[in-house]
Design an enzyme around this catalytic site. Structure first.
Site, short mmCIF file in Angstrom:
data_model
loop_
_atom_site.label_atom_id
_atom_site.label_comp_id
_atom_site.label_asym_id
_atom_site.label_seq_id
_atom_site.Cartn_x
_atom_site.Cartn_y
_atom_site.Cartn_z
N ALA A 29 1.17 -1.52 -0.20
CA ALA A 29 0.46 0.36 -0.17
C ALA A 29 0.53 1.21 0.13
CB ALA A 29 -1.09 0.24 1.35
N ASN A 30 0.05 2.32 -0.36
CA ASN A 30 0.68 3.87 -0.01
C ASN A 30 0.30 4.47 0.59
OD1 ASN A 30 2.14 3.91 -2.90
ND2 ASN A 30 0.87 5.16 -3.35
N ARG A 31 1.05 5.27 1.58
CA ARG A 31 0.80 6.07 2.90
C ARG A 31 -0.21 7.50 2.46
NH1 ARG A 31 3.83 5.36 7.19
NH2 ARG A 31 5.86 4.76 6.74
#
Ligand code: C5P
Length: 219
Positions: A29-31
């Site tokens: 995932a991305n932040r």
């Protein structure tokens, strides 16, 4: 009226991260907290727009007066955005994962005892902003993207404007000392083909309101 500058306009917004499954229990995932995109959705709705918010997993509730579609992966986000078109304005604020695992496993991957980790074969995700920016028939009149950078902010934003076929890039410096990621404030610079506008540091809600005013002028 002045307080409803987006009345009658359809606006599609992406926000939050995407999650890309590795197996049933793991993901890449991305932040992203989703705060800035959600604030834009709420401000656009308050300005009279009919808003569809396509959101990756975040811990925020649905904004008032907004149709919210929850998705996980970039592919699902793209499909939901397409289903929300035609629209007058697209604001792509999501932190989309650039890659996904080529073949996600339908069973939990086990340690095999060799001490060697499994190799993850990654493939590129669709670029949602680029796809929308280059649409022929359903291209929204105004396509807005974001550029979260730690260096060469304007140069990178200008490159994105061209490559992705956007009309405006909201560029922000996400160097850790600015605490933008997950924080409540943002300092943005608006990059269009006409030039660069620098905004002072303000609350993400205020960035959203002023962005909506700008969007109403340009759409
Ligand atoms: O290339 P980069 O990820 O820095 O570009 C950021 C902009 O592109 C943001 O507006 C983001 O929402 C959008 N984007 C997208 N789909 C991707 C990657 C980025 O819509 N796969």
């Amino acid at each position: 009226p002045k307080e409803q500058p987006l009345k009658g306009k359809r606006v599609v917004i992406t926000a939050g991260p995407t999650l890309e499954a590795i197996d049933p229990v793991r993901y890449i995932a991305n932040r992203s907290s989703g705060k800035q995109g959600y604030a834009i959705a709420e401000a656009a709705a308050a300005a009279g727009a009919q808003v569809t918010l396509v959101s990756g997993p975040v811990s925020l509730g649905d904004p008032r007066g907004v149709e919210t579609i929850r998705v996980e992966s970039a592919s699902a986000m793209l499909a939901a955005v397409k289903s929300a078109l035609p629209a007058d304005v697209a604001v792509m604020a999501a932190a989309v994962a650039d890659w996904r695992v080529a073949h996600d496993s339908d069973q939990k991957i086990k340690k095999d005892g060799s001490g060697l980790p499994p190799a993850l074969n990654l493939i590129e995700n669709p670029d949602i902003l680029k796809t929308v920016g280059h649409l022929h028939e359903d291209r929204p009149k105004l396509v807005v993207g974001f550029a979260a950078e730690t260096n060469d902010l304007i140069e990178n934003a200008r490159g994105k404007l061209e490559r992705k076929g956007a009309d405006m890039i909201v560029a922000n410096d996400v160097s850790p000392e600015n605490n933008v990621m997950g924080g409540d404030n943002n300092t943005v610079r608006l990059v269009t083909r006409d030039g660069v506008e620098d905004w002072p540091k303000m609350a993400k809600e205020d960035v959203a309101k002023q962005l909506v005013t700008k969007i109403a002028e340009l759409s």
